[in-house]
Write a protein that holds these residues in place. Structure first.
Motif, short mmCIF file in Angstrom:
data_model
loop_
_atom_site.label_atom_id
_atom_site.label_comp_id
_atom_site.label_asym_id
_atom_site.label_seq_id
_atom_site.Cartn_x
_atom_site.Cartn_y
_atom_site.Cartn_z
N MET A 1 0.84 -1.16 0.00
CA MET A 1 0.00 0.00 0.00
C MET A 1 0.90 1.24 0.00
N LEU A 2 0.53 2.22 -0.79
CA LEU A 2 1.29 3.46 -0.88
C LEU A 2 0.44 4.63 -0.41
N PHE A 3 1.12 5.67 0.07
CA PHE A 3 0.48 6.89 0.52
C PHE A 3 1.16 8.08 -0.16
N LYS A 4 0.41 9.16 -0.35
CA LYS A 4 0.97 10.41 -0.85
C LYS A 4 0.43 11.54 0.01
N ILE A 5 1.06 12.71 -0.09
CA ILE A 5 0.59 13.86 0.66
C ILE A 5 0.13 14.95 -0.31
N GLU A 6 -0.88 15.69 0.13
CA GLU A 6 -1.44 16.76 -0.67
C GLU A 6 -1.61 18.01 0.18
N VAL A 7 -1.59 19.16 -0.48
CA VAL A 7 -1.84 20.44 0.19
C VAL A 7 -2.92 21.19 -0.57
N GLU A 8 -3.68 21.99 0.17
CA GLU A 8 -4.76 22.78 -0.41
C GLU A 8 -4.27 24.21 -0.57
N ASP A 9 -4.63 24.85 -1.66
CA ASP A 9 -4.08 26.16 -2.00
C ASP A 9 -4.82 27.34 -1.37
N GLY A 10 -5.82 27.10 -0.55
CA GLY A 10 -6.59 28.18 0.04
C GLY A 10 -7.86 28.50 -0.73
N HIS A 11 -7.98 27.91 -1.92
CA HIS A 11 -9.17 28.12 -2.77
C HIS A 11 -9.88 26.81 -3.05
N GLY A 12 -9.58 25.77 -2.27
CA GLY A 12 -10.25 24.49 -2.44
C GLY A 12 -9.60 23.55 -3.44
N LEU A 13 -8.46 23.92 -4.01
CA LEU A 13 -7.79 23.06 -4.97
C LEU A 13 -6.64 22.32 -4.29
N TRP A 14 -6.66 21.00 -4.38
CA TRP A 14 -5.63 20.17 -3.77
C TRP A 14 -4.59 19.79 -4.82
N SER A 15 -3.34 19.72 -4.40
CA SER A 15 -2.28 19.29 -5.31
C SER A 15 -1.33 18.35 -4.59
N ASP A 16 -0.74 17.46 -5.36
CA ASP A 16 0.23 16.51 -4.83
C ASP A 16 1.51 17.23 -4.45
N VAL A 17 2.15 16.76 -3.39
CA VAL A 17 3.45 17.28 -3.02
C VAL A 17 4.49 16.49 -3.81
N ARG A 18 5.39 17.22 -4.46
CA ARG A 18 6.39 16.60 -5.33
C ARG A 18 7.79 16.84 -4.78
N GLY A 19 8.67 15.93 -5.13
CA GLY A 19 10.07 16.05 -4.74
C GLY A 19 10.82 16.97 -5.68
N ALA A 20 12.12 17.12 -5.43
CA ALA A 20 12.97 17.99 -6.26
C ALA A 20 13.00 17.53 -7.71
N THR A 56 -3.84 20.26 4.65
CA THR A 56 -2.94 19.17 4.28
C THR A 56 -3.67 17.85 4.50
N ARG A 57 -3.23 16.83 3.76
CA ARG A 57 -3.81 15.50 3.98
C ARG A 57 -2.89 14.42 3.45
N VAL A 58 -3.06 13.24 4.01
CA VAL A 58 -2.37 12.03 3.55
C VAL A 58 -3.41 11.17 2.86
N ILE A 59 -3.11 10.74 1.66
CA ILE A 59 -4.04 9.97 0.84
C ILE A 59 -3.47 8.58 0.58
N ARG A 60 -4.30 7.57 0.74
CA ARG A 60 -3.90 6.21 0.38
C ARG A 60 -4.09 6.03 -1.12
N ILE A 61 -3.08 5.52 -1.79
CA ILE A 61 -3.13 5.27 -3.22
C ILE A 61 -3.61 3.84 -3.42
N LEU A 62 -4.76 3.70 -4.06
CA LEU A 62 -5.32 2.37 -4.30
C LEU A 62 -4.72 1.81 -5.58
N GLU A 63 -4.40 0.54 -5.53
CA GLU A 63 -3.85 -0.12 -6.71
C GLU A 63 -4.98 -0.73 -7.53
N ASP A 64 -4.85 -0.68 -8.83
CA ASP A 64 -5.83 -1.26 -9.74
C ASP A 64 -5.52 -2.74 -9.87
N GLU A 65 -6.28 -3.57 -9.17
CA GLU A 65 -5.99 -5.00 -9.15
C GLU A 65 -6.53 -5.75 -10.37
#
Length: 75
Positions: A1-20, A56-65
């Motif tokens: 199972m994988l997780f990702k993190i997201e942040v909200e921009d203050g206007h209701g739009l969520w985006s994934d947090v990305r690395g360098a 902010t939120r942590v989201i579980r990434i579901l795999e397509d089985e």
């Protein structure tokens, strides 16, 4: 199972947090994702403890089985 993190921009739009490298940060453990979230956004995470809103939120990434829909055959 994988997780990702997201942040909200203050206007209701969520985006994934990305690395360098531009790739979405993923984690095998939810606790690791939450720790990285607190490391990257310490002020926002602390504010969420005292205010009603979430930015902010942590989201579980579901795999397509079942691999549906099936990709077209190669060739």
């Amino acid at each position: 199972m994988l997780f990702k993190i997201e942040v909200e921009d203050g206007h209701g739009l969520w985006s994934d947090v990305r690395g360098a490298d531009g790739a979405i940060l993923t984690f095998e453990k939810e606790d690791d994702a939450r720790a990285k979230l607190a490391e990257l956004f310490p002020v926002i995470v602390q504010m969420e403890k005292y205010t009603g809103g979430k930015r902010t939120r942590v989201i579980r990434i579901l795999e397509d089985e079942d691999d549906w829909p099936k990709p077209p055959p190669a060739g």
